[in-house]
Design an enzyme around this catalytic site. Structure first.
Site, PDB file in Angstrom:
ATOM      1  N   GLY A  57      10.100 -38.389  13.056  1.00 20.04           N
ATOM      2  CA  GLY A  57      10.330 -36.952  12.980  1.00 20.04           C
ATOM      3  C   GLY A  57      11.523 -36.418  13.754  1.00 20.04           C
ATOM      4  N   ILE A  58      11.266 -35.406  14.565  1.00 16.58           N
ATOM      5  CA  ILE A  58      12.327 -34.721  15.321  1.00 16.58           C
ATOM      6  C   ILE A  58      13.002 -35.689  16.302  1.00 16.58           C
ATOM      7  CG2 ILE A  58      12.711 -32.943  17.089  1.00 16.58           C
ATOM      8  CD1 ILE A  58      10.432 -31.304  15.684  1.00 16.58           C
ATOM      9  N   ASP A  88       4.254 -44.967  26.899  1.00 18.94           N
ATOM     10  CA  ASP A  88       3.203 -43.984  26.636  1.00 18.94           C
ATOM     11  C   ASP A  88       3.414 -42.881  27.674  1.00 18.94           C
ATOM     12  OD1 ASP A  88       0.922 -42.427  26.609  1.00 18.94           O
ATOM     13  OD2 ASP A  88      -0.468 -44.097  26.483  1.00 18.94           O
ATOM     14  N   ASN A 113      10.137 -35.324  24.175  1.00 22.98           N
ATOM     15  CA  ASN A 113       9.858 -34.898  22.801  1.00 22.98           C
ATOM     16  C   ASN A 113       8.478 -35.324  22.298  1.00 22.98           C
ATOM     17  OD1 ASN A 113      10.601 -34.430  19.776  1.00 22.98           O
ATOM     18  ND2 ASN A 113      10.165 -36.635  19.896  1.00 22.98           N
ATOM     19  N   TYR A 161      -3.192 -26.884  21.474  1.00 21.98           N
ATOM     20  CA  TYR A 161      -1.750 -27.091  21.242  1.00 21.98           C
ATOM     21  C   TYR A 161      -0.956 -25.925  21.832  1.00 21.98           C
ATOM     22  CZ  TYR A 161       2.536 -28.332  18.704  1.00 21.98           C
ATOM     23  OH  TYR A 161       3.831 -28.683  18.378  1.00 21.98           O
ATOM     24  N   THR A 211       7.985 -32.987   9.211  1.00 20.38           N
ATOM     25  CA  THR A 211       7.880 -34.299   9.860  1.00 20.38           C
ATOM     26  C   THR A 211       6.510 -34.894   9.544  1.00 20.38           C
ATOM     27  OG1 THR A 211       6.808 -33.529  11.880  1.00 20.38           O
ATOM     28  CG2 THR A 211       9.220 -33.411  11.844  1.00 20.38           C
ATOM     29  N   PRO A 212       6.296 -36.163   9.894  1.00 22.18           N
ATOM     30  CA  PRO A 212       4.965 -36.765   9.689  1.00 22.18           C
ATOM     31  C   PRO A 212       3.842 -35.980  10.372  1.00 22.18           C
ATOM     32  CG  PRO A 212       6.572 -38.477  10.090  1.00 22.18           C
ATOM     33  CD  PRO A 212       7.309 -37.179  10.284  1.00 22.18           C
TER      34      PRO A 212
HETATM   35  N1  LIG Z   1       6.800 -30.775  13.342  1.00 19.94           N
HETATM   36  C1  LIG Z   1       6.598 -29.529  13.754  1.00 19.94           C
HETATM   37  O1  LIG Z   1       6.289 -28.627  12.963  1.00 19.94           O
HETATM   38  C2  LIG Z   1       6.777 -29.172  15.195  1.00 19.94           C
HETATM   39  C3  LIG Z   1       6.862 -27.805  15.528  1.00 19.94           C
HETATM   40  C4  LIG Z   1       7.009 -27.441  16.866  1.00 19.94           C
HETATM   41  C5  LIG Z   1       7.088 -28.420  17.834  1.00 19.94           C
HETATM   42  N2  LIG Z   1       7.001 -29.736  17.479  1.00 19.94           N
HETATM   43  C6  LIG Z   1       7.062 -30.711  18.557  1.00 19.94           C
HETATM   44  O2  LIG Z   1       8.129 -31.603  18.322  1.00 19.94           O
HETATM   45  C7  LIG Z   1       7.835 -32.871  18.905  1.00 19.94           C
HETATM   46  C8  LIG Z   1       8.046 -33.958  17.873  1.00 19.94           C
HETATM   47  O3  LIG Z   1       7.121 -33.751  16.812  1.00 19.94           O
HETATM   48  P1  LIG Z   1       7.297 -34.343  15.348  1.00 19.94           P
HETATM   49  O4  LIG Z   1       6.954 -33.264  14.416  1.00 19.94           O
HETATM   50  O5  LIG Z   1       8.599 -35.045  15.225  1.00 19.94           O
HETATM   51  O6  LIG Z   1       6.066 -35.360  15.336  1.00 19.94           O
HETATM   52  P2  LIG Z   1       5.910 -36.870  14.841  1.00 19.94           P
HETATM   53  O7  LIG Z   1       4.442 -37.089  14.769  1.00 19.94           O
HETATM   54  O8  LIG Z   1       6.737 -37.133  13.643  1.00 19.94           O
HETATM   55  O9  LIG Z   1       6.531 -37.691  16.051  1.00 19.94           O
HETATM   56  C9  LIG Z   1       5.925 -37.668  17.319  1.00 19.94           C
HETATM   57  C10 LIG Z   1       6.188 -39.002  17.999  1.00 19.94           C
HETATM   58  O10 LIG Z   1       5.566 -38.934  19.302  1.00 19.94           O
HETATM   59  C11 LIG Z   1       4.956 -40.191  19.527  1.00 19.94           C
HETATM   60  N3  LIG Z   1       3.870 -40.069  20.496  1.00 19.94           N
HETATM   61  C12 LIG Z   1       2.654 -39.497  20.335  1.00 19.94           C
HETATM   62  N4  LIG Z   1       1.931 -39.647  21.460  1.00 19.94           N
HETATM   63  C13 LIG Z   1       2.715 -40.321  22.346  1.00 19.94           C
HETATM   64  C14 LIG Z   1       2.545 -40.783  23.667  1.00 19.94           C
HETATM   65  N5  LIG Z   1       1.379 -40.620  24.318  1.00 19.94           N
HETATM   66  N6  LIG Z   1       3.563 -41.426  24.268  1.00 19.94           N
HETATM   67  C15 LIG Z   1       4.728 -41.623  23.620  1.00 19.94           C
HETATM   68  N7  LIG Z   1       4.966 -41.227  22.361  1.00 19.94           N
HETATM   69  C16 LIG Z   1       3.943 -40.590  21.724  1.00 19.94           C
HETATM   70  C17 LIG Z   1       4.438 -40.651  18.166  1.00 19.94           C
HETATM   71  O11 LIG Z   1       4.223 -42.072  18.153  1.00 19.94           O
HETATM   72  C18 LIG Z   1       5.576 -40.204  17.254  1.00 19.94           C
HETATM   73  O12 LIG Z   1       6.548 -41.214  17.091  1.00 19.94           O
HETATM   74  C19 LIG Z   1       6.395 -32.769  19.425  1.00 19.94           C
HETATM   75  O13 LIG Z   1       6.403 -32.479  20.805  1.00 19.94           O
HETATM   76  C20 LIG Z   1       5.838 -31.607  18.649  1.00 19.94           C
HETATM   77  O14 LIG Z   1       4.762 -30.982  19.301  1.00 19.94           O
HETATM   78  C21 LIG Z   1       6.854 -30.132  16.203  1.00 19.94           C
END
Ligand SMILES: NC(=O)c1ccc[n+]([C@@H]2O[C@H](COP(=O)([O-])OP(=O)(O)OC[C@H]3O[C@@H](n4cnc5c(N)ncnc54)[C@H](O)[C@@H]3O)[C@@H](O)[C@H]2O)c1
Length: 254
Positions: A17-18, A60, A87, A153, A190-191
């Site tokens: 994702g991001i 982690d 992130n 959240y 994103t996933p």
């Molecule tokens: N996608 C959205 O709509 C959105 C909106 C606002 C904020 N965010 C934030 O952006 C960030 C990235 O989200 P995303 O949408 O890319 O999600 P994603 O699920 O695609 O990626 C998140 C990544 O974090 C990793 N992760 C989870 N728990 C972990 C841990 N304990 N230690 C290390 N890595 C860990 C996962 O393995 C994954 O690779 C997050 O903090 C999320 O809360 C996302």
């Protein structure tokens, strides 16, 4: 290419994702990156594909031992960092009535304690390079405005927003030359969002509703968010500190 030349940084949750899009943009702008995520082959494979300026470490973010181990490795190999991007996150939905204490603690362990440890150990790593640097914490619009089905959240992301400001003021007071800012995406393709959408009783309708809720009529893309992160890491943002960049297509303006 020169924008981030000679800058070395660590990014958590980099396998998807991001985080992954941010890695690509950091590399395009000349940075050297240490990608980290839970133990998984996807992150390592991506780092291999990216070439010599990218490497992968298992981290982690909830484990202080993992932070100590990765800090020791970075200290030995790079003598410090220029930036860290906290992130990694989990987006488990649930209203206040649906959320168990166990779920609450798990979401806060990743989304709130993760950035706490990332800032704590990140400051030490950035101090080592003697040049100062930048910490970017990925929060959410859900850290600014409430959502009824995201109790834990929202709470975890709001904590990141104020942690960021406290860290920024502490580092400024100490004269470390370390800036700390947060980025607040709205729903981004994103996933994490795929999972939330597919768990809905009518996924297609829900996705359309999410898009319609945005003033710009669409979800964010990972690259939309990555652009703000790369700016905050770069020297163009050298007087930007303790603030939040909202990347939400205007959602919080309504
Ligand atoms: N996608 C959205 O709509 C959105 C909106 C606002 C904020 N965010 C934030 O952006 C960030 C990235 O989200 P995303 O949408 O890319 O999600 P994603 O699920 O695609 O990626 C998140 C990544 O974090 C990793 N992760 C989870 N728990 C972990 C841990 N304990 N230690 C290390 N890595 C860990 C996962 O393995 C994954 O690779 C997050 O903090 C999320 O809360 C996302």
């Amino acid at each position: 290419m020169e924008r981030l030349n000679n800058k070395i940084g660590l990014i958590t949750g980099a396998a998807s994702g991001i985080g992954l899009a941010t890695c690509e943009l950091l590399l395009q702008n000349g940075a050297t990156i240490i990608m980290s995520d839970l133990s998984n082959s996807a992150g390592r494979q991506k780092a291999d594909q990216f070439g010599t300026r990218a490497s992968f470490e298992t981290l982690d973010v909830t484990s202080e031992k993992d932070w100590i181990d990765i800090s020791n490795k970075i200290e030995k190999k790079y003598s410090g960092l220029d930036f860290i991007i906290n992130n990694a996150g989990v987006g488990t939905p649930g209203s206040i009535e649906d959320t168990t204490l166990e779920q609450w603690r798990q979401i806060h362990a990743v989304n709130s304690e993760g950035p706490f440890l990332g800032c704590k150990y990140g400051i030490e790593l950035i101090k080592q390079n003697g040049r100062g640097g930048s910490i970017v914490n990925i929060s959410s619009v859900a850290g600014i405005i409430g959502a009824p089905n995201l109790a834990a959240y929202c709470s975890s992301k709001a904590s990141v927003r104020l942690l960021t400001k406290s860290v920024a003021l502490h580092c400024a007071r100490k004269g470390y030359g370390i800036r700390c800012n947060s980025v607040h995406p709205s729903y981004t393709d994103t996933p994490m969002v795929d999972e939330i959408v597919s768990a809905h009783r009518n996924p297609m309708q829900y996705k359309i509703a999410l898009e319609a809720a945005s003033p710009m009529g669409r979800l964010g893309t990972p690259l939309d968010i990555a652009g703000a992160v790369v700016y905050l890491v770069s020297d163009e943002a050298k007087f930007v500190n303790g603030t939040e960049i909202v990347v939400d297509g205007g959602l919080t303006a309504t």
